[in-house]
Write a protein that holds these residues in place. Structure first.
Motif, PDB file in Angstrom:
ATOM      1  N   ILE A  36       0.829  -1.207   0.000  1.00  0.00           N
ATOM      2  CA  ILE A  36       0.000   0.000   0.000  1.00  0.00           C
ATOM      3  C   ILE A  36       0.865   1.260   0.000  1.00  0.00           C
ATOM      4  CG2 ILE A  36      -1.828   1.254   1.216  1.00  0.00           C
ATOM      5  CD1 ILE A  36      -2.615  -1.450   2.491  1.00  0.00           C
ATOM      6  N   HIS A  82      -6.085   6.845  -1.049  1.00  0.00           N
ATOM      7  CA  HIS A  82      -5.447   5.584  -1.428  1.00  0.00           C
ATOM      8  C   HIS A  82      -6.125   4.386  -0.774  1.00  0.00           C
ATOM      9  CE1 HIS A  82      -2.315   3.606  -3.577  1.00  0.00           C
ATOM     10  NE2 HIS A  82      -1.774   3.058  -2.501  1.00  0.00           N
ATOM     11  N   THR A  89      -2.484   2.786  -7.901  1.00  0.00           N
ATOM     12  CA  THR A  89      -3.782   2.141  -7.669  1.00  0.00           C
ATOM     13  C   THR A  89      -3.709   0.644  -7.943  1.00  0.00           C
ATOM     14  OG1 THR A  89      -4.851   4.197  -8.351  1.00  0.00           O
ATOM     15  CG2 THR A  89      -6.244   2.261  -8.215  1.00  0.00           C
ATOM     16  N   THR A 144      -1.013  -1.332  -7.398  1.00  0.00           N
ATOM     17  CA  THR A 144      -0.388  -1.979  -6.235  1.00  0.00           C
ATOM     18  C   THR A 144      -1.324  -1.958  -5.026  1.00  0.00           C
ATOM     19  OG1 THR A 144       0.731   0.092  -5.600  1.00  0.00           O
ATOM     20  CG2 THR A 144       1.932  -1.427  -7.025  1.00  0.00           C
ATOM     21  N   GLY A 145      -2.027  -0.839  -4.841  1.00  0.00           N
ATOM     22  CA  GLY A 145      -2.993  -0.775  -3.752  1.00  0.00           C
ATOM     23  C   GLY A 145      -4.131  -1.759  -3.967  1.00  0.00           C
ATOM     24  N   GLY A 146      -4.581  -1.877  -5.214  1.00  0.00           N
ATOM     25  CA  GLY A 146      -5.644  -2.832  -5.528  1.00  0.00           C
ATOM     26  C   GLY A 146      -5.227  -4.268  -5.264  1.00  0.00           C
ATOM     27  N   ALA A 203      -3.093  -5.220  -3.030  1.00  0.00           N
ATOM     28  CA  ALA A 203      -3.135  -5.372  -1.577  1.00  0.00           C
ATOM     29  C   ALA A 203      -4.563  -5.603  -1.095  1.00  0.00           C
ATOM     30  CB  ALA A 203      -2.531  -4.145  -0.900  1.00  0.00           C
ATOM     31  N   GLY A 204      -5.500  -4.803  -1.618  1.00  0.00           N
ATOM     32  CA  GLY A 204      -6.899  -4.953  -1.219  1.00  0.00           C
ATOM     33  C   GLY A 204      -7.458  -6.319  -1.568  1.00  0.00           C
ATOM     34  N   MET A 255      -7.753   1.264  -2.759  1.00  0.00           N
ATOM     35  CA  MET A 255      -7.397  -0.115  -2.413  1.00  0.00           C
ATOM     36  C   MET A 255      -8.661  -0.957  -2.211  1.00  0.00           C
ATOM     37  SD  MET A 255      -5.755  -1.503   1.117  1.00  0.00           S
ATOM     38  CE  MET A 255      -7.363  -1.267   1.891  1.00  0.00           C
ATOM     39  N   GLY A 286      -5.478   0.937   4.820  1.00  0.00           N
ATOM     40  CA  GLY A 286      -4.845   1.886   3.910  1.00  0.00           C
ATOM     41  C   GLY A 286      -4.341   3.120   4.629  1.00  0.00           C
TER      42      GLY A 286
END
Length: 290
Positions: free
Chosen positions: A17, A35, A196, A198-200, A202-203, A39, A220
């Motif tokens: 994140i 962010h 987004t 990389t955050g996605g 993670a989510g 995520m 996040g």
């Protein structure tokens, strides 16, 4: 041994994140406070694609990851592009408004009920033994491997590809980069897309490991101190900061009080702001611009 495993898993979550925070700030000098919501949107996208592509989990994951990349680019094109040249505070407030909008929209579309995308994918979250005294779930192991792959991929991309070199140039000196013919808007859109993405990821992995609900936004937010502790303009700093924050959180949860979970990252951040406000690997000049 189990403590080390828990620290590694939590550090991988924060690292995935926080690198998004760093990518956006490093290139466009904007602090994205939406962010966590982006995520969460990636996790809901996986929940939807898992239903649409039932029986094809890899296709569902690939489509949701590409959607996360596209959403990040659209956020810049439709919103943040219009913040170019405005005060930094205006851009930050725009991301806060975006986060509130996204959170409300997700409740309307998917409701606030807990959901389980891993079951829709048809996979089991098997427990894997590590030695004689530690265990890790298969999704948690995937989290660690994905985080390592993402950081390796970003390092190779930024160092050895033309687009990555352009991105670094735009972050260091946007005026000179524009004079050299680099399209800044395209670079900024790519940075938002990668962040987004990389955050996605993670989510999606967090939702598969536990469950999908609105409280994931808190994760996040807790990754933001990790980025600041390491330095907002350093990907290596985001990784080291994530390890420090994760270690402090896991140790205090185990030896002091589990209720400290949501507090510890910000206690670490406050300590770092007192000792070294620009972070372990950040630069003092960059902090002054914030």
């Amino acid at each position: 041994m189990q403590l080390a495993v828990n620290i590694a898993v939590l550090a991988a979550i924060y690292a995935l994140i926080s690198c998004g925070y760093v990518l956006i700030y490093r290139v466009s000098r904007v602090l994205s406070l939406a962010h966590g919501e982006l995520m969460l949107l990636g996790a809901y996208a996986l929940n939807t694609t898992a239903s649409l592509f039932s029986g094809h989990p890899l296709v569902a994951i690939a489509v949701s990851a590409l959607l996360a990349l596209a959403v990040g680019g659209l956020v810049y094109v439709l919103l943040m592009r219009h913040m170019t040249g405005e005060m930094v505070l205006a851009a930050v407030l725009a991301t806060i408004a975006l986060g509130i909008l996204l959170r409300g929209t997700m409740v309307l579309f998917w409701s606030a009920q807990e959901q389980h995308p891993l079951a829709l994918l048809g996979w089991d979250n098997a427990s894997i033994a590590i030695g004689a005294s530690a265990r890790i779930s298969s999704v948690s192991l995937a989290l660690i491997l994905v985080a390592a792959a993402v950081y390796l991929g970003l390092w190779l991309f930024l160092r050895h590809t033309s687009w990555g070199i352009r991105m670094r140039a735009a972050g260091q000196n946007p005026l000179l980069a524009a004079q050299r013919g680099i399209g800044l808007h395209g670079i900024y859109a790519l940075a938002w897309g990668l962040a987004t993405f990389t955050g996605g990821l993670a989510g999606m992995l967090i939702a598969c490991d536990s469950a999908l609900d609105q409280t994931m936004v808190t994760i996040g937010l807790k990754a933001f101190p990790a980025a600041l502790v390491g330095g907002l303009d350093s990907l290596a700093g985001a990784l080291i900061g994530s390890i420090i924050v994760a270690a402090a959180e896991v140790l205090l949860i185990n030896y002091v009080n589990p209720l400290l979970s949501d507090v510890v990252p910000f206690l670490v951040l406050l300590a770092m702001l007192i000792v070294r406000p620009w972070g372990l690997f950040g630069t003092k000049e960059e902090l002054d611009r914030v």
